[in-house]
Motif scaffolding. Structure first.
Motif, PDB file in Angstrom:
ATOM      1  N   HIS A  51       0.882  -1.168   0.000  1.00 25.15           N
ATOM      2  CA  HIS A  51       0.000   0.000   0.000  1.00 25.15           C
ATOM      3  C   HIS A  51       0.917   1.214   0.000  1.00 25.15           C
ATOM      4  CE1 HIS A  51      -2.951   2.723   2.449  1.00 25.15           C
ATOM      5  NE2 HIS A  51      -3.030   2.985   1.148  1.00 25.15           N
ATOM      6  N   TYR A  52       0.764   2.113  -0.975  1.00 26.09           N
ATOM      7  CA  TYR A  52       1.714   3.217  -1.106  1.00 26.09           C
ATOM      8  C   TYR A  52       1.028   4.471  -1.627  1.00 26.09           C
ATOM      9  CZ  TYR A  52       1.770   1.961  -6.110  1.00 26.09           C
ATOM     10  OH  TYR A  52       1.418   1.684  -7.413  1.00 26.09           O
ATOM     11  N   ARG A  53       1.737   5.587  -1.514  1.00 25.23           N
ATOM     12  CA  ARG A  53       1.228   6.831  -2.078  1.00 25.23           C
ATOM     13  C   ARG A  53       2.333   7.507  -2.886  1.00 25.23           C
ATOM     14  NH1 ARG A  53       0.890   9.015   3.690  1.00 25.23           N
ATOM     15  NH2 ARG A  53       2.877  10.116   3.994  1.00 25.23           N
ATOM     16  N   ASP A 226      13.773  -2.484   9.687  1.00 21.29           N
ATOM     17  CA  ASP A 226      13.689  -3.847   9.157  1.00 21.29           C
ATOM     18  C   ASP A 226      14.430  -3.993   7.831  1.00 21.29           C
ATOM     19  OD1 ASP A 226      12.098  -4.804  11.281  1.00 21.29           O
ATOM     20  OD2 ASP A 226      10.283  -4.024  10.312  1.00 21.29           O
ATOM     21  N   ASP A 227      15.175  -2.965   7.456  1.00 20.77           N
ATOM     22  CA  ASP A 227      15.946  -2.964   6.213  1.00 20.77           C
ATOM     23  C   ASP A 227      15.062  -3.073   4.976  1.00 20.77           C
ATOM     24  OD1 ASP A 227      18.551  -2.765   7.429  1.00 20.77           O
ATOM     25  OD2 ASP A 227      18.312  -4.853   8.043  1.00 20.77           O
ATOM     26  N   HIS A 228      13.899  -2.424   5.039  1.00 23.13           N
ATOM     27  CA  HIS A 228      13.016  -2.287   3.884  1.00 23.13           C
ATOM     28  C   HIS A 228      12.973  -0.821   3.472  1.00 23.13           C
ATOM     29  CE1 HIS A 228      10.986  -6.241   4.880  1.00 23.13           C
ATOM     30  NE2 HIS A 228      11.149  -6.323   3.581  1.00 23.13           N
ATOM     31  N   ALA A 229      12.818  -0.580   2.191  1.00 27.82           N
ATOM     32  CA  ALA A 229      12.591   0.785   1.724  1.00 27.82           C
ATOM     33  C   ALA A 229      11.300   1.306   2.344  1.00 27.82           C
ATOM     34  CB  ALA A 229      12.497   0.816   0.205  1.00 27.82           C
ATOM     35  N   PHE A 256       6.029   4.007   1.102  1.00 25.70           N
ATOM     36  CA  PHE A 256       5.442   2.699   1.382  1.00 25.70           C
ATOM     37  C   PHE A 256       4.700   2.786   2.719  1.00 25.70           C
ATOM     38  CE2 PHE A 256       8.749  -0.012  -1.160  1.00 25.70           C
ATOM     39  CZ  PHE A 256       8.472   0.744  -2.288  1.00 25.70           C
ATOM     40  N   LEU A 257       3.398   2.655   2.684  1.00 29.88           N
ATOM     41  CA  LEU A 257       2.575   2.783   3.892  1.00 29.88           C
ATOM     42  C   LEU A 257       2.456   1.456   4.629  1.00 29.88           C
ATOM     43  CD1 LEU A 257      -0.214   5.044   2.350  1.00 29.88           C
ATOM     44  CD2 LEU A 257       1.846   5.755   3.596  1.00 29.88           C
TER      45      LEU A 257
END
Length: 283
Positions: A51-53, A226-229, A256-257
């Motif tokens: 889920h992103y904007r 968590d080493d995520h974008a 990234f929501l």
């Protein structure tokens, strides 16, 4: 181009995540920027839903805002977007499911719908390679690519540096910055230490070409604990030759929501859709 016949105003989306700087006295992470960015790129392979904007500007369309959800397997996407500079009420809802695109909204000419709610067009593709994507001009090419893949572009940078720690959408992140060129991505691909890394860099190069920018792209990337974008920003001059009709600035921020949360993308009822070609012909 066909969609010019059924849209009152051509447009698309964008939306940006804001970030606030935290204390400058915090210890930097005990990894190099290159290692941190490479790890986030590797972890992108674990993303199954997002889920992103999006906020910012794209060549020829101007300011855009959007919020979207997607699944990676099978690839599907649902997007709500507003083109702020297109004049009037330029809102659209777009869905890609089973290689079919569905479109509705205030920017659609209701007289072409024949009493239906949605236009449909196929074959349609989003989130794939530059050659494979097809949104019939509804989406700017810069957001036809998957944000999951676009977030890995910085792995090809030779001048990565850490800016500091910042909070993005309530999440503590590390902010990295660098420049990316097609030449740098090619060199990184040739020097890849394993097949998985090489494949990611091939995809990154494809995404770079799809942005239609000039040779150099400046990119900011925010990575969570968590080493995520968590967020990335891509400001660049456009390549007029690729843009085709004059270019203009590119400056998109994608946040990234939620990742790997349940996403349901529904197919509109067939009785409430009309084929794009039929609407363009006025039938």
């Amino acid at each position: 181009m066909v969609f010019a016949a059924v849209l009152l105003a051509g447009g698309t989306v964008a939306c940006g995540g804001s970030s606030g700087s935290d204390s400058a006295n915090e210890d930097p992470p005990k990894v190099t920027p290159a290692t941190a960015v490479a790890k986030a790129a590797a972890n992108s392979e674990d993303i199954r839903s997002l889920h992103y904007r999006i906020t910012g500007t794209v060549p020829e369309k101007g300011r855009l805002e959007a919020e979207a959800s997607m699944n990676t397997e099978p690839l599907a996407m649902s997007l709500k977007m507003t083109a702020a500079d297109q004049g009037g009420d330029s809102r659209l809802k777009v869905r890609f499911v089973d290689e079919v695109m569905y479109v509705r909204g205030s920017a659609v000419d209701s007289e072409k719908l024949g009493g239906k709610s949605w236009f449909r067009a196929d074959p349609a593709a989003w989130g794939r390679g530059v050659v494979d994507n097809q949104s019939y001009g509804v989406l700017p090419r810069q957001i036809e690519g998957s944000p999951v893949l676009q977030s890995t572009l910085l792995t090809g940078s030779k001048d990565l540096r850490m800016i500091g720690t910042e909070t993005v959408d309530g999440t503590r992140t590390r902010h990295y910055k660098g420049t990316v060129t097609s030449r740098g991505l090619l060199a990184a691909r040739e020097g890849a230490v394993d097949e998985a890394t090489r494949e990611r860099l091939i995809q990154s190069l494809d995404q770079f070409m799809g942005l239609g920018v000039s040779d150099t792209l400046t990119m900011d990337l925010w990575i969570d604990s968590d080493d995520h974008a968590k967020q990335f920003r891509m400001p660049a001059a456009s390549d007029d030759k690729q843009a085709g009709t004059g270019g203009g600035p590119l400056d998109l921020t994608i946040t990234f929501l939620d990742i790997n949360q349940p996403v349901s993308i529904k197919i509109p009822p067939s009785e409430d859709t009309i084929a794009l070609a039929d609407g363009a012909q006025g039938s």
